[in-house]
Design a protein around this motif. Sequence first.
Motif, PDB file in Angstrom:
ATOM      1  N   VAL A 133      17.066  -3.714 -30.592  1.00  0.00           N
ATOM      2  CA  VAL A 133      16.765  -4.393 -29.330  1.00  0.00           C
ATOM      3  C   VAL A 133      17.928  -4.187 -28.371  1.00  0.00           C
ATOM      4  N   SER A 134      17.684  -4.426 -27.108  1.00  0.00           N
ATOM      5  CA  SER A 134      18.716  -4.250 -26.090  1.00  0.00           C
ATOM      6  C   SER A 134      19.751  -5.362 -26.175  1.00  0.00           C
ATOM      7  N   SER A 135      20.939  -5.089 -25.650  1.00  0.00           N
ATOM      8  CA  SER A 135      21.980  -6.116 -25.619  1.00  0.00           C
ATOM      9  C   SER A 135      21.558  -7.272 -24.724  1.00  0.00           C
ATOM     10  N   SER A 136      20.803  -6.970 -23.661  1.00  0.00           N
ATOM     11  CA  SER A 136      20.319  -8.020 -22.763  1.00  0.00           C
ATOM     12  C   SER A 136      19.404  -8.982 -23.499  1.00  0.00           C
TER      13      SER A 136
ATOM     14  N   ALA B   9      21.963   0.465 -18.322  1.00  0.00           N
ATOM     15  CA  ALA B   9      20.686   0.767 -17.657  1.00  0.00           C
ATOM     16  C   ALA B   9      19.491   0.251 -18.465  1.00  0.00           C
ATOM     17  N   GLU B  10      19.633  -0.933 -19.075  1.00  0.00           N
ATOM     18  CA  GLU B  10      18.537  -1.523 -19.834  1.00  0.00           C
ATOM     19  C   GLU B  10      17.485  -2.085 -18.884  1.00  0.00           C
ATOM     20  N   THR B  11      16.244  -2.086 -19.322  1.00  0.00           N
ATOM     21  CA  THR B  11      15.141  -2.572 -18.501  1.00  0.00           C
ATOM     22  C   THR B  11      14.397  -3.695 -19.224  1.00  0.00           C
ATOM     23  N   PHE B  12      13.546  -4.396 -18.465  1.00  0.00           N
ATOM     24  CA  PHE B  12      12.788  -5.525 -19.003  1.00  0.00           C
ATOM     25  C   PHE B  12      11.301  -5.319 -18.798  1.00  0.00           C
ATOM     26  N   SER B  13      10.543  -5.924 -19.694  1.00  0.00           N
ATOM     27  CA  SER B  13       9.119  -6.104 -19.453  1.00  0.00           C
ATOM     28  C   SER B  13       8.927  -7.463 -18.786  1.00  0.00           C
ATOM     29  N   TRP B  14       7.781  -7.666 -18.165  1.00  0.00           N
ATOM     30  CA  TRP B  14       7.560  -8.879 -17.377  1.00  0.00           C
ATOM     31  C   TRP B  14       7.719 -10.149 -18.189  1.00  0.00           C
ATOM     32  N   HIS B  15       7.357 -10.096 -19.479  1.00  0.00           N
ATOM     33  CA  HIS B  15       7.323 -11.322 -20.277  1.00  0.00           C
ATOM     34  C   HIS B  15       8.714 -11.788 -20.701  1.00  0.00           C
TER      35      HIS B  15
ATOM     36  N   GLN C  10      14.104  -8.682 -33.008  1.00  0.00           N
ATOM     37  CA  GLN C  10      13.975  -9.957 -32.297  1.00  0.00           C
ATOM     38  C   GLN C  10      13.999 -11.129 -33.277  1.00  0.00           C
ATOM     39  N   LEU C  11      13.333 -10.973 -34.409  1.00  0.00           N
ATOM     40  CA  LEU C  11      13.340 -12.050 -35.405  1.00  0.00           C
ATOM     41  C   LEU C  11      14.740 -12.259 -35.975  1.00  0.00           C
ATOM     42  N   ALA C  12      15.518 -11.172 -36.102  1.00  0.00           N
ATOM     43  CA  ALA C  12      16.899 -11.309 -36.577  1.00  0.00           C
ATOM     44  C   ALA C  12      17.740 -12.092 -35.572  1.00  0.00           C
ATOM     45  N   CYS C  13      17.560 -11.819 -34.277  1.00  0.00           N
ATOM     46  CA  CYS C  13      18.263 -12.586 -33.241  1.00  0.00           C
ATOM     47  C   CYS C  13      17.882 -14.057 -33.312  1.00  0.00           C
ATOM     48  N   LEU C  14      16.598 -14.303 -33.507  1.00  0.00           N
ATOM     49  CA  LEU C  14      16.135 -15.683 -33.614  1.00  0.00           C
ATOM     50  C   LEU C  14      16.721 -16.356 -34.850  1.00  0.00           C
ATOM     51  N   GLY C  15      16.821 -15.597 -35.956  1.00  0.00           N
ATOM     52  CA  GLY C  15      17.446 -16.137 -37.162  1.00  0.00           C
ATOM     53  C   GLY C  15      18.907 -16.478 -36.948  1.00  0.00           C
TER      54      GLY C  15
END
Length: 313
Positions: A103-106, A278-284, A166-171
Amino acid sequence: MSDVTTTRRPLVALQFLGMGVVWGASFLFMKIALEGVSFGQVAWSRLVLGGLTLGLIVLITRPRINNGPVLPREGVVWLHFLVIAFTGCFIPHLLFAWAEQYVSSSLASIYNAVTPIMTAVMVTAVFRVEKLARDQIVGVLVGIIGVVVIIAPWQYTALTGDLWGQLACLGAALCYGFTFGYTRKHLSGRPIAGTTFAFLNIGLAGAAMLLFTPVLAWQPVALTTPIVLSLVTLGALGTGLAYIWHINVLRAWGPTTTSTVTYVTPVVGVLLGVLILAETFSWHEPLGALLVLMGILLTQKRVRLPLRAPRPA
């Protein structure tokens, strides 16, 4: 650094700002470091260098509370610190470093901001040291909805690396919440100097990392100047000095105001990720982040829901 509580106000403000910037930038540094070292080596460097930095500060300053010992003498206290060393440092640092491979650093910095929500759940449901009011319960629910929006489960038909990241970040955020609750119940009331507290927390985790070196950090490396600087900054500054700043701000401003650093770190993390990588996002993702922020504001009682209108007689 000193453990005195009479730190000048401008210096405290600078330490607060520095804490938010360094912790927010740590997700960028992890991403850079992963270009030449493994995720285990990132966590290893962070904790070992942080523990050495704090150990040196304790050795020089010899902080004490009411002329007591520099280090606690009760064995049970050391056991408590060993628990939070694993739940607050060893495990979450490994999880975040592993997650940033996918996943991105952001996005990782946004998930780190979920910590106050996890803390509210832990101190209430697990450790039972606090009770949540109506607005705080709503805040927890809003924060959980925000996390679901960020994960966007409708996008996945299988367990991908991005989803696991993402689940690891949440953990990791869950580990931080557990640690805050555990500390509140078992260690907060003990006369331990703030610098010593930080050293035992980080130092024991660093010692555990040394024991696990053959498993976690015994891989080839490809070091460059940016990678070395990122590792040193993560360890000595982000996991070392920043914890001293945290203690100084906590004692000068109190826990509620200090906790607002949670609003600073994701902003710094996202800005650096977008501008430098130069990381980008999705709307959600920003939508979910706003919901998480609203949940944090409610759980920390910084905004309140309108009172119910009284029923007519």
